[in-house]
Design an enzyme around this catalytic site. Structure first.
Site, PDB file in Angstrom:
ATOM      1  N   CYS A   2     -73.301 -55.509 -46.568  1.00  0.00           N
ATOM      2  CA  CYS A   2     -72.858 -54.428 -47.439  1.00  0.00           C
ATOM      3  C   CYS A   2     -71.574 -53.870 -46.836  1.00  0.00           C
ATOM      4  O   CYS A   2     -71.137 -54.306 -45.782  1.00  0.00           O
ATOM      5  CB  CYS A   2     -73.907 -53.336 -47.496  1.00  0.00           C
ATOM      6  SG  CYS A   2     -75.560 -53.969 -47.814  1.00  0.00           S
ATOM      7  N   ARG A  27     -67.927 -58.044 -49.613  1.00  0.00           N
ATOM      8  CA  ARG A  27     -69.040 -58.067 -48.666  1.00  0.00           C
ATOM      9  C   ARG A  27     -70.391 -57.842 -49.336  1.00  0.00           C
ATOM     10  O   ARG A  27     -71.438 -58.035 -48.738  1.00  0.00           O
ATOM     11  CB  ARG A  27     -68.845 -56.960 -47.638  1.00  0.00           C
ATOM     12  CG  ARG A  27     -67.598 -57.143 -46.845  1.00  0.00           C
ATOM     13  CD  ARG A  27     -67.900 -56.946 -45.416  1.00  0.00           C
ATOM     14  NE  ARG A  27     -66.966 -57.641 -44.604  1.00  0.00           N
ATOM     15  CZ  ARG A  27     -67.232 -58.046 -43.379  1.00  0.00           C
ATOM     16  NH1 ARG A  27     -68.413 -57.839 -42.865  1.00  0.00           N
ATOM     17  NH2 ARG A  27     -66.336 -58.659 -42.676  1.00  0.00           N
ATOM     18  N   TRP A  74     -75.399 -55.167 -50.906  1.00  0.00           N
ATOM     19  CA  TRP A  74     -75.951 -56.500 -51.127  1.00  0.00           C
ATOM     20  C   TRP A  74     -77.445 -56.336 -50.869  1.00  0.00           C
ATOM     21  O   TRP A  74     -77.861 -56.099 -49.747  1.00  0.00           O
ATOM     22  CB  TRP A  74     -75.324 -57.496 -50.157  1.00  0.00           C
ATOM     23  CG  TRP A  74     -75.771 -58.910 -50.366  1.00  0.00           C
ATOM     24  CD1 TRP A  74     -75.214 -59.824 -51.207  1.00  0.00           C
ATOM     25  CD2 TRP A  74     -76.848 -59.583 -49.700  1.00  0.00           C
ATOM     26  NE1 TRP A  74     -75.888 -61.016 -51.119  1.00  0.00           N
ATOM     27  CE2 TRP A  74     -76.890 -60.898 -50.205  1.00  0.00           C
ATOM     28  CE3 TRP A  74     -77.786 -59.211 -48.738  1.00  0.00           C
ATOM     29  CZ2 TRP A  74     -77.825 -61.838 -49.783  1.00  0.00           C
ATOM     30  CZ3 TRP A  74     -78.728 -60.137 -48.317  1.00  0.00           C
ATOM     31  CH2 TRP A  74     -78.739 -61.438 -48.832  1.00  0.00           C
ATOM     32  N   ASN A 100     -75.907 -50.468 -43.291  1.00  0.00           N
ATOM     33  CA  ASN A 100     -75.865 -51.933 -43.354  1.00  0.00           C
ATOM     34  C   ASN A 100     -76.888 -52.450 -42.357  1.00  0.00           C
ATOM     35  O   ASN A 100     -76.994 -51.896 -41.261  1.00  0.00           O
ATOM     36  CB  ASN A 100     -74.508 -52.473 -42.910  1.00  0.00           C
ATOM     37  CG  ASN A 100     -73.427 -52.217 -43.926  1.00  0.00           C
ATOM     38  OD1 ASN A 100     -73.695 -51.695 -44.996  1.00  0.00           O
ATOM     39  ND2 ASN A 100     -72.208 -52.583 -43.575  1.00  0.00           N
ATOM     40  N   GLY A 101     -77.565 -53.528 -42.696  1.00  0.00           N
ATOM     41  CA  GLY A 101     -78.522 -54.103 -41.755  1.00  0.00           C
ATOM     42  C   GLY A 101     -79.926 -54.028 -42.307  1.00  0.00           C
ATOM     43  O   GLY A 101     -80.136 -53.723 -43.480  1.00  0.00           O
ATOM     44  N   GLU A 481     -69.372 -80.035 -46.893  1.00  0.00           N
ATOM     45  CA  GLU A 481     -68.574 -78.833 -47.156  1.00  0.00           C
ATOM     46  C   GLU A 481     -68.119 -78.801 -48.622  1.00  0.00           C
ATOM     47  O   GLU A 481     -68.156 -77.749 -49.264  1.00  0.00           O
ATOM     48  CB  GLU A 481     -67.378 -78.793 -46.186  1.00  0.00           C
ATOM     49  CG  GLU A 481     -66.408 -77.652 -46.384  1.00  0.00           C
ATOM     50  CD  GLU A 481     -67.010 -76.259 -46.264  1.00  0.00           C
ATOM     51  OE1 GLU A 481     -68.167 -76.115 -45.860  1.00  0.00           O
ATOM     52  OE2 GLU A 481     -66.316 -75.294 -46.630  1.00  0.00           O
ATOM     53  N   LYS A 485     -69.142 -75.819 -51.209  1.00  0.00           N
ATOM     54  CA  LYS A 485     -68.147 -75.025 -51.951  1.00  0.00           C
ATOM     55  C   LYS A 485     -68.497 -74.999 -53.434  1.00  0.00           C
ATOM     56  O   LYS A 485     -68.449 -73.970 -54.083  1.00  0.00           O
ATOM     57  CB  LYS A 485     -66.726 -75.602 -51.801  1.00  0.00           C
ATOM     58  CG  LYS A 485     -66.048 -75.414 -50.475  1.00  0.00           C
ATOM     59  CD  LYS A 485     -65.620 -74.014 -50.153  1.00  0.00           C
ATOM     60  CE  LYS A 485     -66.695 -73.218 -49.487  1.00  0.00           C
ATOM     61  NZ  LYS A 485     -66.909 -73.298 -48.102  1.00  0.00           N
ATOM     62  N   GLU A 488     -71.651 -72.847 -54.145  1.00  0.00           N
ATOM     63  CA  GLU A 488     -71.462 -71.411 -53.944  1.00  0.00           C
ATOM     64  C   GLU A 488     -70.777 -70.725 -55.113  1.00  0.00           C
ATOM     65  O   GLU A 488     -71.160 -69.640 -55.500  1.00  0.00           O
ATOM     66  CB  GLU A 488     -70.582 -71.167 -52.708  1.00  0.00           C
ATOM     67  CG  GLU A 488     -71.278 -71.364 -51.410  1.00  0.00           C
ATOM     68  CD  GLU A 488     -70.386 -70.929 -50.262  1.00  0.00           C
ATOM     69  OE1 GLU A 488     -69.329 -71.544 -50.061  1.00  0.00           O
ATOM     70  OE2 GLU A 488     -70.745 -69.970 -49.570  1.00  0.00           O
ATOM     71  N   HIS A 504     -80.626 -95.125 -50.115  1.00  0.00           N
ATOM     72  CA  HIS A 504     -81.962 -94.825 -49.595  1.00  0.00           C
ATOM     73  C   HIS A 504     -82.628 -93.682 -50.358  1.00  0.00           C
ATOM     74  O   HIS A 504     -83.551 -93.057 -49.841  1.00  0.00           O
ATOM     75  CB  HIS A 504     -81.875 -94.484 -48.096  1.00  0.00           C
ATOM     76  CG  HIS A 504     -81.370 -95.625 -47.269  1.00  0.00           C
ATOM     77  ND1 HIS A 504     -82.120 -96.754 -47.008  1.00  0.00           N
ATOM     78  CD2 HIS A 504     -80.172 -95.843 -46.683  1.00  0.00           C
ATOM     79  CE1 HIS A 504     -81.415 -97.602 -46.282  1.00  0.00           C
ATOM     80  NE2 HIS A 504     -80.214 -97.077 -46.071  1.00  0.00           N
ATOM     81  N   LYS A 603     -69.870 -62.063 -48.110  1.00  0.00           N
ATOM     82  CA  LYS A 603     -68.944 -62.735 -47.203  1.00  0.00           C
ATOM     83  C   LYS A 603     -69.541 -62.927 -45.819  1.00  0.00           C
ATOM     84  O   LYS A 603     -69.405 -63.974 -45.217  1.00  0.00           O
ATOM     85  CB  LYS A 603     -67.641 -61.940 -47.121  1.00  0.00           C
ATOM     86  CG  LYS A 603     -66.583 -62.573 -46.242  1.00  0.00           C
ATOM     87  CD  LYS A 603     -66.148 -63.912 -46.798  1.00  0.00           C
ATOM     88  CE  LYS A 603     -65.186 -64.647 -45.896  1.00  0.00           C
ATOM     89  NZ  LYS A 603     -65.110 -66.076 -46.262  1.00  0.00           N
TER      90      LYS A 603
HETATM   91  O1  M6R Z   1     -68.710 -65.815 -40.752  1.00  0.00           O
HETATM   92  P1  M6R Z   1     -69.408 -67.087 -40.429  1.00  0.00           P
HETATM   93  O2  M6R Z   1     -68.503 -68.235 -40.256  1.00  0.00           O
HETATM   94  O3  M6R Z   1     -70.347 -66.944 -39.256  1.00  0.00           O
HETATM   95  O4  M6R Z   1     -70.308 -67.367 -41.700  1.00  0.00           O
HETATM   96  C1  M6R Z   1     -71.198 -68.435 -41.748  1.00  0.00           C
HETATM   97  C2  M6R Z   1     -71.666 -68.677 -43.167  1.00  0.00           C
HETATM   98  O5  M6R Z   1     -72.365 -67.569 -43.651  1.00  0.00           O
HETATM   99  C3  M6R Z   1     -70.492 -68.973 -44.101  1.00  0.00           C
HETATM  100  O6  M6R Z   1     -69.755 -70.072 -43.666  1.00  0.00           O
HETATM  101  C4  M6R Z   1     -70.995 -69.242 -45.531  1.00  0.00           C
HETATM  102  O7  M6R Z   1     -71.709 -70.431 -45.575  1.00  0.00           O
HETATM  103  C5  M6R Z   1     -69.797 -69.235 -46.478  1.00  0.00           C
HETATM  104  N1  M6R Z   1     -70.140 -68.561 -47.674  1.00  0.00           N
HETATM  105  C6  M6R Z   1     -69.304 -70.598 -46.763  1.00  0.00           C
HETATM  106  O8  M6R Z   1     -68.345 -70.661 -47.759  1.00  0.00           O
END
Ligand code: M6R
Length: 608
Positions: A2, A27, A74, A100-101, A481, A485, A488, A504, A603
Site C-alpha cells: 500500500c 503500489r 492493496w 502498510n504490512g 519472463e 509479463k 501480469e 513431454h 509494485k
Molecule cells: O522488487 P522485487 O524485485 O523484489 O520484486 C519481486 C517480484 O515481486 C516482482 O518481480 C514481480 O514479479 C513483478 N510484478 C514482475 O513484473
C-alpha cells in the site's frame, strides 16, 4: 504494497497528500483515504477506487488542513470496501492511522478487544492498532504507539495522528518501508520517496522500530529503545522526470524504451572493455569470498528470480563455479544448506520484498554472508545486506518489471565476467564479451525499432486464451519472463518452457488457437528449436519466432519473425526479452487492460 503519505507544515496538506497518493498508486490501488486535522477535529474521507475520486470529493468540500495522513490500499484483510479502506480510526474517533504490512496476531488481539466491549467497524488487521493506540493513550502519542506495538506481531509502516495532539504525526516501521522528509517549514512521511519528491529531496530513512515525530517545528527520531537519535539526511539523486510518464502513454512503455540508457547506466564505470574485465566497487572486497565460498545462492522473487536463473547459468558456464537459485519465499522453509561459508545474493528491484527480506534474515541467522543486487537506494534490502551492487535503473513505476530485469542481468553479467576472468577466462574471451556488452545499448535500440511491427502482431493474438513461450539455455528464463509479463498485464494464461520439454506434456495443448513464442537464436540448439517449431506447426499452432538478424530459413516455418542482432549467451537474454516485453505491452493495450496498474497486483510485495 500500500502507499502512505503524511504532511505537516505551513501549507495546505490536502493537495500534497493527494499528489503523493497519486504517485504511490502503483503500489496499491483498490481504495484510498485521508484523515486530517481541522483544529482539534478529525476529518476522514475514503473512497473505493482510485485517488482521482478522492481528489474530486475533497475539491468539492474545499477543506483546508495543515496536518494530514493518506493511504492507497492493496487489500490483505477484507475486500476493498469503504469500511476497510484506510485511514482507520479508534472507536472514540480520536486516533486515525494508516498502515502498510500485516499484523499476524490481529485475530487474538481483536478477540480480546471485543471481549472488553470494543466495537470494530472494519475487517482489517489495522483497526486493531488504532484500538490499541487509543487504549494506551495518556497524553503522549509516541508513547501510546510504542505501547500499542509492544503487543503486535507482524510488519508495519505506520503514520498516526490524535485529536488531542493535533500538531503531531507519529510514524514508525518494522519490515515495511517508511521515510521522513524535510522541507522548508514542512515535513513529510511516506512509504516511498516518489510520494514527496516534488517537495523535498532530503530524506531520513527510518530503521526498524524507530519512531519519528513530525511537528510544524521539525522531525525528531527515537531508537527502538526510546533513546533520541540523530538521523542522517540523505539527498535523493533522481529527478521528478524519472517518476513521470514523459509523453509515453504508460510508465511501462517509457521504461521499456529507456533500456538502452538504463543498461548503459548499469555498466558505466564497471565494464572494462580495454582489459576484457569488470569492476564492481560495492562488492570488490568480497570477490575472494564469493570465489571461495562453499555454497553460493541467489534468492529472489518473480522477475528478479528469472534474472537469478540467468545469473546461475552464466556463473556455471563462464566462471565454472556452482550456484543455486531459490525462490525467496521457499528459502527459509526448506532448511537450506547455508552456513558461515556460504554467500547468498538477494536480488530485488524494490529492495522491500517481504519474502526476500525473510530469506535474508534466514541466511543471516545461519551466519552466511548476504550481498544485495538492488535498485532502490536506501531500501530495506540494501540496508540489511553486508554489501552489494545497485543496478542504477532509476525508479520503476510500471507494476510489470522491465528495465530492472535487464539491469539486473547486466550486473549479473558483469559479476560473471569478473569471476570468470579470475577463474582463468582468457583475455581474448573477456574482450569479446565486454565488447559485446558495450554494444548492448545500441543493439537494444535496434530491437526497439520493431515496436510497430510487434504492435501489429499483438492485434492478431490479443484474443488468445493461452500462450506458450519456449526457449533453451539462458533463453529459458527469458521464456519464463515473457510469459510472466503477459500474464501480469493482459491476464492471458501463459507458460514458459524449455523448448525440448514441450513434447513431454505441453504439446497436448497445441491447436490452431494456441500462439507459441519461440526464442530461436542461431546458437548450438538452433536446429533443435527449428524442429520444435515444426512440431508446433504440424499441430496447427501459430508461431511467433524470435530469431537472429539475417536468419531467412525461419521465415518459411514461423508465422511471424522478430529479429535481434547476433548475440553471445552473455548478451542474448537482454536482447531477447525486449520484444517479449513489447508483445505483452501491446497485447494488454489491445485488450484494454490497465497496463501500469494491473488487477490484484502491486509494485512491491511487502507482505509474506
Ligand atoms: O522488487 P522485487 O524485485 O523484489 O520484486 C519481486 C517480484 O515481486 C516482482 O518481480 C514481480 O514479479 C513483478 N510484478 C514482475 O513484473
Amino acid at each position: 504494497m500500500c502507499g502512505i503519505v503524511g504532511y505537516i507544515g505551513k501549507n495546505n496538506a490536502i493537495p500534497v497528500v493527494i499528489q503523493g497518493l497519486q504517485r504511490l498508486e502503483y503500489r496499491g490501488y483498490d481504495s484510498c483515504g485521508i484523515a486530517m486535522m481541522d483544529s482539534e477535529k478529525m476529518i476522514l474521507e475514503k473512497v473505493t477506487g482510485k485517488v482521482e475520486e478522492l481528489q474530486g470529493l475533497l475539491a468539492r468540500q474545499k477543506t483546508n488542513s495543515s496536518v494530514a495522513i493518506g493511504h492507497t490500499r492493496w487489500a490483505t484483510h477484507g475486500p476493498p470496501t469503504f469500511s476497510n479502506a484506510h485511514p482507520h480510526t479508534s472507536q472514540d474517533g480520536k486516533v486515525a492511522l494508516v498502515h502498510n504490512g500485516i499484523i499476524e496476531n490481529y485475530k487474538v488481539l481483536r478477540d480480546g478487544l471485543i471481549n472488553d466491549g470494543y466495537e470494530f467497524s472494519s475487517e482489517t488487521d489495522t483497526e486493531v492498532i488504532a484500538a490499541l493506540v487509543s487504549q494506551a493513550y495518556h497524553g503522549n502519542l509516541e508513547h501510546a504507539v510504542r505501547e500499542a506495538l509492544s503487543h503486535v506481531v507482524g510488519a508495519y509502516g505506520l503514520a498516526v495522528i490524535h485529536t488531542d495532539e493535533p500538531e503531531k504525526i507519529v510514524c514508525t516501521r518494522k519490515g515495511a518501508p517508511l521515510i521522513m522528509a524535510v522541507g522548508e517549514d514542512e515535513f513529510f512521511v511516506a512509504s516511498d520517496v516518489a510520494a514527496i519528491l516534488s517537495y523535498s529531496k532530503d530524506v531520513i530513512y527510518l530503521d526498524n522500530e524507530e519512531i519519528g515525530i513530525l511537528t510544524p517545528d521539525g522531525v525528531t527520531t527515537y531508537s527502538g529503545s526510546d533513546e533520541p537519535i540523530d538521523k542522517k539526511i540523505h539527498k535523493i539523486t533522481f529527478n521528478l522526470e524519472e517518476i513521470e510518464k514523459g509523453g509515453y502513454e504508460h510508465f511501462m512503455l517509457k521504461e521499456i524504451f529507456s533500456q538502452p540508457q538504463t543498461i548503459y547506466d548499469a555498466m558505466r564505470g564497471r565494464l572494462l572493455p580495454e582489459t576484457g574485465d569488470a569492476f564492481l566497487g560495492g562488492i570488490d572486497h568480497m570477490i575472494g569470498s564469493i570465489l571461495h565460498a562453499d555454497q553460493r545462492y541467489f534468492t529472489a522473487c518473480g522477475t528478479s528470480w528469472h534474472a537469478a536463473l540467468i545469473g546461475e547459468m552464466m556463473f556455471e558456464q563462464f566462471a565454472r563455479i556452482p550456484c543455486e537459485v531459490e525462490y525467496a519465499s521457499e528459502f527459509r522453509y526448506r532448511e537450506p544448506l547455508v552456513d558461515a561459508k556460504s554467500i547468498v545474493f538477494a536480488i530485488s528491484q524494490s529492495g522491500e520484498t517481504a519474502d526476500t527480506l525473510a530469506a535474508i534474515q534466514e541466511a543471516k541467522t545461519r551466519e552466511a554472508t548476504v550481498l544485495g543486487i538492488c535498485n532502490v537506494v536506501g531500501s530495506s534490502i540494501a540496508r540489511e545486506t553486508e554489501a552489494g551492487v545497485y543496478i542504477h535503473a532509476g525508479p520503476e513505476i510500471g507494476v510489470a518489471s522491465t528495465k530492472a530485469f535487464t539491469s539486473q542481468v547486466t550486473v549479473l553479467s558483469l559479476l560473471t565476467l569478473k569471476l570468470a576472468r579470475l577463474m582463468g577466462m582468457s583475455k581474448t574471451d573477456g574482450l569479446e564479451i565486454s565488447q559485446a556488452m558495450q554494444k548492448l545499448p545500441e543493439n537494444v535500440e535496434w530491437v526497439l525499432k520493431q515496436a510497430d511491427q510487434i504492435a501489429e502482431i499483438a492485434k492478431l493474438y490479443a484474443d488468445a486464451a493461452n500462450f506458450l513461450y519456449l526457449g533453451r539455455g539462458v533463453n529459458f528464463p527469458v521464456a519464463l519472463e515473457g510469459a510472466l509479463k503477459l500474464k501480469e498485464i493482459s491476464y492471458i494464461h501463459a507458460e514458459g518452457y524449455p523448448a525440448a520439454e514441450m513434447k513431454h506434456g505441453p504439446i497436448a495443448l497445441i491447436d490452431k488457437s494456441m500462439p507459441i513464442v519461440a526464442i530461436a537464436p542461431q546458437d548450438k540448439t538452433y536446429d533443435k528449436i527449428i524442429s520444435n517449431i515444426e512440431e508446433v506447426k504440424a499441430r496447427h499452432g501459430r508461431v511467433i519466432a524470435l530469431a537472429t538478424e539475417g536468419d531467412t530459413r525461419i521465415k518459411d516455418i514461423a508465422d511471424h519473425v522478430l529479429y535481434v542482432p547476433p548475440a553471445l549467451s552473455f548478451t542474448a537474454p537482454i536482447l531477447n526479452v525486449i520484444p517479449l516485453q513489447l508483445l505483452s505491452y501491446y497485447v494488454a493495450v489491445e485488450r484494454g487492460c490497465d497496463v501500469d496498474q494491473p488487477r490484484n497486483l502491486a509494485k512491491s510485495v511487502t507482505v509474506e
